[in-house]
Design an enzyme around this catalytic site. Structure first.
Site, PDB file in Angstrom:
ATOM      1  N   SER A  96     -15.434 -11.964  11.164  1.00  0.00           N
ATOM      2  CA  SER A  96     -15.142 -13.198  10.439  1.00  0.00           C
ATOM      3  C   SER A  96     -15.959 -14.342  11.023  1.00  0.00           C
ATOM      4  O   SER A  96     -16.584 -14.209  12.072  1.00  0.00           O
ATOM      5  CB  SER A  96     -13.643 -13.507  10.482  1.00  0.00           C
ATOM      6  N   CYS A  97     -15.943 -15.456  10.316  1.00  0.00           N
ATOM      7  CA  CYS A  97     -16.714 -16.643  10.672  1.00  0.00           C
ATOM      8  C   CYS A  97     -16.508 -16.984  12.147  1.00  0.00           C
ATOM      9  O   CYS A  97     -15.368 -16.950  12.614  1.00  0.00           O
ATOM     10  CB  CYS A  97     -16.267 -17.797   9.784  1.00  0.00           C
ATOM     11  N   PRO A  98     -17.553 -17.267  12.873  1.00  0.00           N
ATOM     12  CA  PRO A  98     -18.944 -17.464  12.469  1.00  0.00           C
ATOM     13  C   PRO A  98     -19.836 -16.244  12.713  1.00  0.00           C
ATOM     14  O   PRO A  98     -21.044 -16.331  12.594  1.00  0.00           O
ATOM     15  CB  PRO A  98     -19.391 -18.608  13.365  1.00  0.00           C
ATOM     16  N   ASP A 117     -16.104 -10.571   4.865  1.00  0.00           N
ATOM     17  CA  ASP A 117     -15.523 -11.915   4.900  1.00  0.00           C
ATOM     18  C   ASP A 117     -15.979 -12.697   3.662  1.00  0.00           C
ATOM     19  O   ASP A 117     -17.172 -12.956   3.512  1.00  0.00           O
ATOM     20  CB  ASP A 117     -15.973 -12.629   6.179  1.00  0.00           C
TER      21      ASP A 117
END
Length: 81
Positions: A17-19, A44
């Site tokens: 997931s981010c980042p 994601d």
């Protein structure tokens, strides 16, 4: 998919997931030669806007295409310099 480019390398960041999708995309594309395209596979949904925004704000890369298939987001980024 009918693409007008060849994929030099595929980066699988499914589950990240981010980042991390953007971080790993940047690290991987740095190792490619100008003109080569990196395919990024992510799960994601935020990667659609994250990679688009990163490519738009980063010199030397171009977002060629993005697609979604069966909850997998595919990003195609070309190194331009």
């Amino acid at each position: 998919m009918s693409a007008d480019f060849d994929i030099a390398e595929t980066l699988d960041v499914k589950g990240a997931s981010c980042p991390m999708p953007v971080v790993k995309t940047k690290t991987t594309i740095d190792d490619l030669d100008a003109g080569e395209v990196l395919e990024v596979l992510a799960t994601d949904p935020g990667s659609m806007s994250d990679i688009d925004g990163w490519a738009a704000g980063t010199d030397g890369v171009e977002l060629v295409d993005q697609t979604e298939e069966s909850d997998v987001y595919r990003h195609y980024v070309r190194k331009t310099e």
